[in-house]
Design a protein around this motif. Structure first.
Motif, PDB file in Angstrom:
ATOM      1  N   PHE A 145      63.004  32.224  49.379  1.00  0.00           N
ATOM      2  CA  PHE A 145      62.793  31.209  50.408  1.00  0.00           C
ATOM      3  C   PHE A 145      63.832  30.094  50.283  1.00  0.00           C
ATOM      4  CE2 PHE A 145      60.781  27.255  51.857  1.00  0.00           C
ATOM      5  CZ  PHE A 145      60.561  27.577  53.183  1.00  0.00           C
ATOM      6  N   PHE A 146      64.012  29.574  49.064  1.00  0.00           N
ATOM      7  CA  PHE A 146      64.921  28.442  48.894  1.00  0.00           C
ATOM      8  C   PHE A 146      66.390  28.840  48.956  1.00  0.00           C
ATOM      9  CE2 PHE A 146      61.139  26.394  47.005  1.00  0.00           C
ATOM     10  CZ  PHE A 146      61.127  25.267  47.803  1.00  0.00           C
ATOM     11  N   ARG A 147      66.724  30.041  48.507  1.00  0.00           N
ATOM     12  CA  ARG A 147      68.130  30.451  48.467  1.00  0.00           C
ATOM     13  C   ARG A 147      68.602  31.160  49.724  1.00  0.00           C
ATOM     14  NH1 ARG A 147      67.728  32.698  42.448  1.00  0.00           N
ATOM     15  NH2 ARG A 147      67.705  30.673  41.393  1.00  0.00           N
ATOM     16  N   MET A 148      67.691  31.759  50.470  1.00  0.00           N
ATOM     17  CA  MET A 148      68.103  32.532  51.641  1.00  0.00           C
ATOM     18  C   MET A 148      67.524  31.987  52.951  1.00  0.00           C
ATOM     19  SD  MET A 148      70.091  34.705  50.305  1.00  0.00           S
ATOM     20  CE  MET A 148      70.384  35.827  51.627  1.00  0.00           C
ATOM     21  N   VAL A 149      66.218  31.798  53.012  1.00  0.00           N
ATOM     22  CA  VAL A 149      65.576  31.429  54.274  1.00  0.00           C
ATOM     23  C   VAL A 149      65.997  30.027  54.715  1.00  0.00           C
ATOM     24  CG1 VAL A 149      63.366  31.009  55.420  1.00  0.00           C
ATOM     25  CG2 VAL A 149      63.634  32.973  53.923  1.00  0.00           C
ATOM     26  N   ILE A 150      65.960  29.076  53.811  1.00  0.00           N
ATOM     27  CA  ILE A 150      66.318  27.708  54.192  1.00  0.00           C
ATOM     28  C   ILE A 150      67.771  27.610  54.664  1.00  0.00           C
ATOM     29  CG2 ILE A 150      66.643  25.351  53.330  1.00  0.00           C
ATOM     30  CD1 ILE A 150      63.996  25.646  51.876  1.00  0.00           C
ATOM     31  N   PRO A 151      68.755  28.161  53.917  1.00  0.00           N
ATOM     32  CA  PRO A 151      70.121  28.081  54.456  1.00  0.00           C
ATOM     33  C   PRO A 151      70.305  28.820  55.785  1.00  0.00           C
ATOM     34  CG  PRO A 151      70.189  28.576  52.120  1.00  0.00           C
ATOM     35  CD  PRO A 151      68.756  28.657  52.546  1.00  0.00           C
ATOM     36  N   LEU A 152      69.623  29.962  55.955  1.00  0.00           N
ATOM     37  CA  LEU A 152      69.749  30.696  57.210  1.00  0.00           C
ATOM     38  C   LEU A 152      69.053  29.998  58.372  1.00  0.00           C
ATOM     39  CD1 LEU A 152      69.325  34.384  56.005  1.00  0.00           C
ATOM     40  CD2 LEU A 152      71.386  33.319  56.929  1.00  0.00           C
ATOM     41  N   SER A 153      68.007  29.221  58.074  1.00  0.00           N
ATOM     42  CA  SER A 153      67.266  28.557  59.138  1.00  0.00           C
ATOM     43  C   SER A 153      67.792  27.159  59.436  1.00  0.00           C
ATOM     44  CB  SER A 153      65.786  28.475  58.784  1.00  0.00           C
ATOM     45  OG  SER A 153      65.602  27.647  57.652  1.00  0.00           O
ATOM     46  N   LEU A 154      68.762  26.698  58.676  1.00  0.00           N
ATOM     47  CA  LEU A 154      69.283  25.352  58.866  1.00  0.00           C
ATOM     48  C   LEU A 154      69.804  25.085  60.280  1.00  0.00           C
ATOM     49  CD1 LEU A 154      69.300  22.952  57.048  1.00  0.00           C
ATOM     50  CD2 LEU A 154      71.626  23.489  56.381  1.00  0.00           C
ATOM     51  N   PRO A 155      70.529  26.004  60.924  1.00  0.00           N
ATOM     52  CA  PRO A 155      70.944  25.724  62.312  1.00  0.00           C
ATOM     53  C   PRO A 155      69.765  25.533  63.264  1.00  0.00           C
ATOM     54  CG  PRO A 155      72.224  27.534  61.421  1.00  0.00           C
ATOM     55  CD  PRO A 155      71.154  27.229  60.430  1.00  0.00           C
ATOM     56  N   GLY A 156      68.701  26.296  63.080  1.00  0.00           N
ATOM     57  CA  GLY A 156      67.518  26.131  63.926  1.00  0.00           C
ATOM     58  C   GLY A 156      66.819  24.811  63.665  1.00  0.00           C
TER      59      GLY A 156
END
Length: 161
Positions: free
Chosen positions: A69-80
């Motif tokens: 969640f912290f290493r993949m989901v958050i960086p990928l969801s940052l534009p949204g």
């Protein structure tokens, strides 16, 4: 997902019971609540677009679910998240009805209420009113022009395939 004008009377009663009339928190809390549907509508498909293969690859590499969640989901969801933040800011910046009902003293007025009060006070001096209105628009225009590419990029999705 209905306009704030429809809910303004019960909302005012609730804010009055909470003692938030003529307080900026009386405007902030409902703005957050009315911004949540847009946030959910934008972020749910955005997060569903993240492929399961990324989670599987992270699990193979030894990442826990929290680490994923912290290493993949958050960086990928940052534009949204940035897109939702920008849209919420613009919506809050331009809101007129809620602060009109909640705020009484001019010291607490938001910019749209201040522009209206200034326009009423100096209605005969058209040049002064137009200059003040133009200056009041500048922060939102600058903010939007800086972040317009992020809005479009955030609405396209998390992972491009």
């Amino acid at each position: 997902m209905f306009p704030m004008v429809i809910a303004i009377t019960p909302l005012y009663i609730l804010i009055k019971k909470l003692g938030l009339v003529d307080n900026l928190f009386g405007v902030i809390v409902p703005q957050i609540a009315f911004g949540l549907p847009t946030t959910v509508i934008i972020l749910v498909p955005f997060l569903r677009a993240i492929p399961n293969e990324i989670e599987e690859a992270a699990a193979i590499d030894g990442a826990s679910r929290l680490g994923f969640f912290f290493r993949m989901v958050i960086p990928l969801s940052l534009p949204g998240v940035v897109t939702v933040g920008i849209l919420a800011f613009i919506g809050s910046w331009n809101n007129y009805v809620l602060p009109l009902y909640i705020l009484n003293s001019q010291a607490n007025f938001t910019l749209p209420l201040g522009v209206q009060a200034f326009s009423s006070q100096y209605s005969v001096d058209t040049a002064r009113v137009l200059a003040f209105t133009s200056l009041a628009m500048l922060p939102a225009l600058i903010f939007f022009s800086i972040f317009e590419k992020r809005i479009v990029g955030g609405l396209t999705g998390a992972v491009k395939g």
